[in-house]
Design a protein around this motif. Structure first.
Motif, PDB file in Angstrom:
ATOM      1  N   ARG A  24       0.836  -1.205   0.000  1.00  0.00           N
ATOM      2  CA  ARG A  24       0.000   0.000   0.000  1.00  0.00           C
ATOM      3  C   ARG A  24       0.874   1.260   0.000  1.00  0.00           C
ATOM      4  NH1 ARG A  24      -2.309  -0.598   4.568  1.00  0.00           N
ATOM      5  NH2 ARG A  24      -3.989  -1.944   3.820  1.00  0.00           N
ATOM      6  N   ALA A  77       2.165   1.795  -3.491  1.00  0.00           N
ATOM      7  CA  ALA A  77       1.118   2.314  -4.371  1.00  0.00           C
ATOM      8  C   ALA A  77       0.865   3.797  -4.099  1.00  0.00           C
ATOM      9  CB  ALA A  77      -0.168   1.514  -4.177  1.00  0.00           C
ATOM     10  N   ASP A  78       0.826   4.171  -2.830  1.00  0.00           N
ATOM     11  CA  ASP A  78       0.621   5.578  -2.473  1.00  0.00           C
ATOM     12  C   ASP A  78       1.769   6.446  -2.983  1.00  0.00           C
ATOM     13  OD1 ASP A  78      -1.750   4.926  -1.225  1.00  0.00           O
ATOM     14  OD2 ASP A  78      -0.921   4.957   0.808  1.00  0.00           O
ATOM     15  N   VAL A 106       3.624   5.888  -5.624  1.00  0.00           N
ATOM     16  CA  VAL A 106       3.479   6.034  -7.074  1.00  0.00           C
ATOM     17  C   VAL A 106       2.407   7.075  -7.388  1.00  0.00           C
ATOM     18  CG1 VAL A 106       2.753   4.825  -9.178  1.00  0.00           C
ATOM     19  CG2 VAL A 106       4.349   3.727  -7.584  1.00  0.00           C
ATOM     20  N   ARG A 107       1.296   7.023  -6.669  1.00  0.00           N
ATOM     21  CA  ARG A 107       0.232   8.009  -6.895  1.00  0.00           C
ATOM     22  C   ARG A 107       0.714   9.419  -6.579  1.00  0.00           C
ATOM     23  NH1 ARG A 107      -2.801   3.913  -4.238  1.00  0.00           N
ATOM     24  NH2 ARG A 107      -4.104   2.789  -5.757  1.00  0.00           N
ATOM     25  N   ALA A 108       1.541   9.551  -5.553  1.00  0.00           N
ATOM     26  CA  ALA A 108       2.056  10.875  -5.186  1.00  0.00           C
ATOM     27  C   ALA A 108       2.904  11.487  -6.294  1.00  0.00           C
ATOM     28  CB  ALA A 108       2.868  10.780  -3.895  1.00  0.00           C
ATOM     29  N   GLY A 167       1.997  11.264  -9.365  1.00  0.00           N
ATOM     30  CA  GLY A 167       1.064  11.537 -10.454  1.00  0.00           C
ATOM     31  C   GLY A 167       0.805  10.365 -11.361  1.00  0.00           C
ATOM     32  N   ILE A 168       1.114   9.154 -10.891  1.00  0.00           N
ATOM     33  CA  ILE A 168       0.920   7.943 -11.706  1.00  0.00           C
ATOM     34  C   ILE A 168      -0.101   7.050 -11.012  1.00  0.00           C
ATOM     35  CG2 ILE A 168       2.042   5.928 -12.715  1.00  0.00           C
ATOM     36  CD1 ILE A 168       4.711   7.490 -12.369  1.00  0.00           C
ATOM     37  N   GLU A 169      -1.138   6.654 -11.716  1.00  0.00           N
ATOM     38  CA  GLU A 169      -2.127   5.750 -11.136  1.00  0.00           C
ATOM     39  C   GLU A 169      -1.705   4.310 -11.421  1.00  0.00           C
ATOM     40  OE1 GLU A 169      -5.153   4.452  -8.866  1.00  0.00           O
ATOM     41  OE2 GLU A 169      -4.478   6.541  -9.118  1.00  0.00           O
ATOM     42  N   PRO A 170      -1.503   3.492 -10.376  1.00  0.00           N
ATOM     43  CA  PRO A 170      -1.106   2.099 -10.607  1.00  0.00           C
ATOM     44  C   PRO A 170      -2.136   1.332 -11.429  1.00  0.00           C
ATOM     45  CG  PRO A 170      -0.773   2.705  -8.304  1.00  0.00           C
ATOM     46  CD  PRO A 170      -1.555   3.825  -8.937  1.00  0.00           C
ATOM     47  N   ALA A 208      -6.664  -0.990  -6.242  1.00  0.00           N
ATOM     48  CA  ALA A 208      -6.404  -0.857  -4.806  1.00  0.00           C
ATOM     49  C   ALA A 208      -7.171  -1.887  -3.994  1.00  0.00           C
ATOM     50  CB  ALA A 208      -6.763   0.557  -4.348  1.00  0.00           C
ATOM     51  N   PHE A 211       2.782  -0.341 -12.598  1.00  0.00           N
ATOM     52  CA  PHE A 211       2.401   0.941 -13.188  1.00  0.00           C
ATOM     53  C   PHE A 211       3.177   1.134 -14.489  1.00  0.00           C
ATOM     54  CE2 PHE A 211       5.884   1.576 -10.275  1.00  0.00           C
ATOM     55  CZ  PHE A 211       6.752   2.439 -10.938  1.00  0.00           C
TER      56      PHE A 211
END
Length: 365
Positions: free
Chosen positions: A286, A289-290, A292-294, A296-299, A303, A312
Motif C-alpha cells: 500500500r 502504491a501511495d 506512485v500516486r504521489a 502523479g501515476i495511477e497504478p 487498490a 504501473f
C-alpha cells in the motif's frame, strides 16, 4: 508498520545479506535466500554422506513434516497436498488428467501466464476449445472471467495474482461459479502463497512454486488436489507412490534437498508469524502504491484487489528500471510495466528510497 519492532526486524534483516545497502523490491521475481537456507540444504547431503540409503527414513520423515506444514498453511487436509517439480508441472498434470469430451470449454484470460494458458490446448484435440477472455481493464478481469463460464465449461484456469498487473482474484467467487456448472477451478498461486492468506474452500487444484514468497529456491512445487478434484480427475502420471486405483497425484519421490530447505524456511517464517508477514506485505505494498500516486501515476493494480505487487506504466520503463538498479533499488520491468513487490523483510525506508529514486529518474527524462 505491522508486527515487528525495530530490533527484531534488524535481526531478521541480518539473515538476508543481500539487503545490505539495497532496496530489494522484486520478491515476486525471486525471494531472497536467508542464512539458514544453505545450512538446511547441506544437512541433507550430510545425512546422505553419513548414512547412505540407510538415511531414507530420515529424509522421508522430514518430507512428511514439510507436507504437514504446507497443509496447515493452506488449511487443507495433508492428503490433499503433494510436492512436484514446479507450478507448470502441476497445471499440466491437471490438464492431462481430464477425460476430455467434445464441446468441453476451458476458460482462461487472454493475457494469462503461459504455464496457465497453454496446458489446456489438449482439450482442443477432442473437439473442445479454449475460451480466451479479454480481461479488459483490471477492474473488469474477474467479472469477465465469470461471464465466460457456461454449462459447457469444464475448467476455469487462473492466476490467483496476475504476475504482470498484480491483480488478485476472489477464488471463493470464482469457485462457487465453477460449482454451479460442475467445472473445476485450477489456480496458479505462485504470486500469492506466502504474500497473502490463501483459502482453498472453493478451489480444486492449487499450484505454487516455492522460490518467490516462500524463499525456498527452485526445483520444488506445491500441488494441492482437493477431494473434489480427485473424484473428477484420473491421475495421468502413475508410479510406485500412486498405483491404481489410488487417486493420489503424488507419483514419485520429491526433491528432498529442496524439502530440507522448505521445511527449515517454513519453520523460520512461522516463527516470524504468518499474520505478521501478511500484514507487512499489505502495508508495504500500500505504501508503494501511495508513493506512485504521489508522483502523479495511477497504478494498474486495483487498490481493492492488491496482494504483494504494485504495477504501473511510465515512458521507457526499461530505462527507468535500469536507472533505479544503478542506484541500488531493485524492481523489474515486465510487459512494458514496472512491477514493485516488497516482502516482510523490507522496510518503510526501502519503499521511500524507491519513491525518491523513481521521482529523480522521471524528472531526468
Amino acid at each position: 508498520m505491522t508486527g515487528l519492532d525495530d530490533g527484531r526486524l534488524a535481526g531478521i534483516r541480518a539473515d538476508f545479506p543481500y539487503l545490505a545497502d539495497r532496496a530489494y523490491l522484486n520478491s515476486a521475481g525471486a525471494g531472497l535466500a536467508w542464512r539458514g537456507q544453505s545450512a538446511a540444504a547441506a544437512a541433507y547431503y550430510d545425512d546422505v554422506a553419513s548414512r547412505g540409503a540407510d538415511g531414507q527414513r530420515l529424509w522421508m520423515d522430514l518430507g512428511a513434516r514439510a507436507r504437514e506444514r504446507v497443509a496447515r498453511l493452506l488449511g487443507v487436509p495433508v492428503e490433499d497436498a503433494n510436492f512436484f517439480r514446479n507450478t507448470t508441472e502441476v497445471i499440466n498434470l491437471a490438464a492431462l488428467s481430464v477425460d476430455w469430451r467434445a464441446d468441453d470449454e476451458v476458460v482462461v484470460a487472454a493475457d494469462e501466464f503461459p504455464s496457465v494458458a497453454w496446458p489446456w490446448v489438449r482439450a482442443e484435440a477432442t473437439g473442445g476449445r479454449v475460451v480466451r477472455v479479454d480481461p479488459g481493464a483490471e477492474s473488469q478481469r474477474e467479472d469477465r472471467l465469470l461471464a465466460a463460464i457456461t454449462t459447457r465449461t469444464r475448467v476455469v484456469a487462473v492466476s490467483h495474482v496476475n504476475t504482470v498487473t498484480g491483480t488478485r482474484l476472489d477464488l471463493d467467487r470464482l469457485g462457487r461459479a465453477c460449482r454451479e456448472v460442475d467445472a473445476l477451478l485450477v489456480v496458479d498461486g505462485i504470486q500469492a502463497l506466502g504474500a497473502i492468506p490463501v483459502g482453498l474452500t472453493h478451489v480444486d487444484v492449487y499450484a505454487a512454486g516455492v522460490f518467490k514468497w516462500l524463499l525456498s529456491s527452485f526445483g520444488t512445487g506445491i500441488g494441492v488436489f482437493r477431494e473434489r478434484a480427485r473424484e473428477m480427475l484420473t491421475p495421468a502420471y502413475r508410479g510406485y507412490r500412486n498405483r491404481p486405483p489410488s487417486t493420489d497425484f503424488g507419483y514419485a519421490d520429491p526433491n528432498y534437498p529442496g524439502l530440507y530447505v522448505l521445511d527449515a524456511t517454513l519453520e523460520f517464517l512461522g516463527g516470524v508469524g504468518w499474520p505478521v508477514i501478511h500484514g507487512r506485505v499489505e502495508d508495504l505494498t500500500r505504501r508503494a502504491a501511495d508513493a506512485v500516486r504521489a508522483l502523479g501515476i495511477e497504478p494498474i493494480t486495483p487498490a481493492d484487489a492488491q496482494a504483494g505487487i504494485v504495477s504501473f506504466t511510465v515512458e521507457d520503463p526499461t530505462a527507468i528500471t535500469a536507472e533505479l538498479l544503478r542506484g541500488g533499488v531493485h524492481v523489474v520491468e515486465k510487459m512494458d510495466t514496472i512491477r514493485v513487490s516488497p516482502h516482510f523483510y523490507n522496510t518503510s525506508a526501502d519503499v521511500d528510497r524507491f519513491a525518491e529514486a523513481l521521482g529523480v529518474a522521471l524528472a531526468d527524462r
